[in-house]
Design a protein around this motif. Structure first.
Motif, mmCIF file in Angstrom:
data_model
loop_
_atom_site.group_PDB
_atom_site.id
_atom_site.type_symbol
_atom_site.label_atom_id
_atom_site.label_comp_id
_atom_site.label_asym_id
_atom_site.label_seq_id
_atom_site.Cartn_x
_atom_site.Cartn_y
_atom_site.Cartn_z
ATOM 1 N N ILE A 150 15.981 15.821 -0.678
ATOM 2 C CA ILE A 150 15.837 14.247 -0.615
ATOM 3 C C ILE A 150 14.494 13.829 -1.000
ATOM 4 N N VAL A 151 14.197 13.023 -1.663
ATOM 5 C CA VAL A 151 12.948 12.271 -2.109
ATOM 6 C C VAL A 151 12.377 11.532 -0.610
ATOM 7 N N ALA A 152 11.370 11.683 -0.116
ATOM 8 C CA ALA A 152 10.780 10.741 0.981
ATOM 9 C C ALA A 152 10.280 9.699 0.682
ATOM 10 N N ASP A 153 10.634 8.559 1.367
ATOM 11 C CA ASP A 153 10.101 7.201 0.889
ATOM 12 C C ASP A 153 8.484 7.276 1.184
ATOM 13 N N ALA A 154 7.681 7.263 0.297
ATOM 14 C CA ALA A 154 6.524 7.320 -0.015
ATOM 15 C C ALA A 154 5.558 5.998 0.417
ATOM 16 N N PHE A 155 6.378 5.003 0.712
ATOM 17 C CA PHE A 155 5.833 3.413 1.311
ATOM 18 C C PHE A 155 6.229 3.259 2.701
ATOM 19 N N SER A 156 6.973 4.158 3.199
ATOM 20 C CA SER A 156 7.274 3.595 4.665
ATOM 21 C C SER A 156 6.296 4.006 5.395
ATOM 22 N N ALA A 157 6.178 3.219 6.534
ATOM 23 C CA ALA A 157 5.183 3.482 7.538
ATOM 24 C C ALA A 157 5.286 4.676 8.645
ATOM 25 N N THR A 158 4.716 5.658 8.193
ATOM 26 C CA THR A 158 4.800 6.996 9.054
ATOM 27 C C THR A 158 3.660 7.460 9.005
ATOM 28 N N GLN A 159 3.489 8.207 10.070
ATOM 29 C CA GLN A 159 2.133 9.118 10.295
ATOM 30 C C GLN A 159 1.874 10.153 9.084
ATOM 31 N N GLU A 160 3.017 10.572 8.600
ATOM 32 C CA GLU A 160 2.708 11.592 7.457
ATOM 33 C C GLU A 160 2.205 10.753 6.192
ATOM 34 N N ASN A 161 2.624 9.589 5.900
ATOM 35 C CA ASN A 161 2.329 8.761 4.699
ATOM 36 C C ASN A 161 0.734 8.422 4.898
ATOM 37 N N ALA A 162 0.391 8.092 6.170
ATOM 38 C CA ALA A 162 -0.881 7.562 6.690
ATOM 39 C C ALA A 162 -1.811 8.603 6.302
ATOM 40 N N GLU A 163 -1.375 9.832 6.607
ATOM 41 C CA GLU A 163 -2.178 11.032 6.384
ATOM 42 C C GLU A 163 -2.313 11.183 4.862
ATOM 43 N N PHE A 164 -1.529 10.999 4.251
ATOM 44 C CA PHE A 164 -1.245 11.294 2.584
ATOM 45 C C PHE A 164 -2.383 10.281 2.125
ATOM 46 N N MET A 165 -2.212 9.058 2.628
ATOM 47 C CA MET A 165 -3.029 8.104 1.837
ATOM 48 C C MET A 165 -4.531 8.056 2.241
ATOM 49 N N GLN A 166 -4.977 8.619 3.544
ATOM 50 C CA GLN A 166 -6.300 8.879 3.994
ATOM 51 C C GLN A 166 -6.896 9.835 3.159
#
Length: 174
Positions: A150-166
């Motif tokens: 399953i492809v993760a939603d790269a735009f959802s407001a998750t801690q993991e996505n915040a860490e990726f963005m940072q």
């Protein structure tokens, strides 16, 4: 097919040297156009180190993809085009070495040959593994779970996505 140029000069005097290419079909609406995908190296400051361009067999440009900003490694460019356009890394073929002669400067030639060496090292292991699996009929030990990956939603407001963005922001600032 029109031969791909080894050296191209792009906008803002960016120099691009072809490293490898592979055959493909470019999809334009309901039309499939026999084409060639080219992996380029650029030693020009301010340009992505690697980029990909799709050329029709008549020499018309159909697509350009700037290389990944997150990494200057050839593996990153190969991985991006594999994920974005389903082009496996093991299908790339090196541009003939005897045709790599039109360099803008000696520093471009030195950096091109270094990038070519890095690409060869990246492709070697992948090609050996892909060939071995196919010809020795070796099935991978790891299979997708029921229903597939399953492809993760790269735009959802998750801690993991915040860490990726940072991490991406920090990489840009280096």
């Amino acid at each position: 097919m029109k031969t791909l140029n080894f050296h191209n000069i792009g906008e803002d005097d960016g120099h691009f040297y072809i490293l490898a290419s592979c055959e493909c079909d470019y999809q334009s609406g309901d039309q499939s156009i026999p084409s060639r995908l080219a992996l380029y190296f650029s030693p020009t400051e301010g340009f992505s180190r690697f980029s990909v361009q799709c050329w029709s067999l008549k020499g018309e440009s159909h697509m350009y993809c700037r290389g990944p900003d997150y990494s200057p490694c050839p593996e990153a460019a190969l991985l991006d085009i594999w994920v974005q356009e389903s082009v496996p890394a093991y299908v790339w073929r090196l541009y003939p070495k005897n045709r790599c002669i039109d360099f803008h400067s000696s520093s471009h030639e030195i950096s091109y040959h270094q990038a070519r060496k890095e690409l060869c090292a990246a492709l070697y292991g992948l090609r050996v593994k892909a060939w071995s699996q196919k010809n020795m009929i070796i099935n991978p030990l790891i299979q997708p779970p029921p229903g597939g990956y399953i492809v993760a939603d790269a735009f959802s407001a998750t801690q993991e996505n915040a860490e990726f963005m940072q991490a991406a922001i920090d990489a840009e600032e280096r």
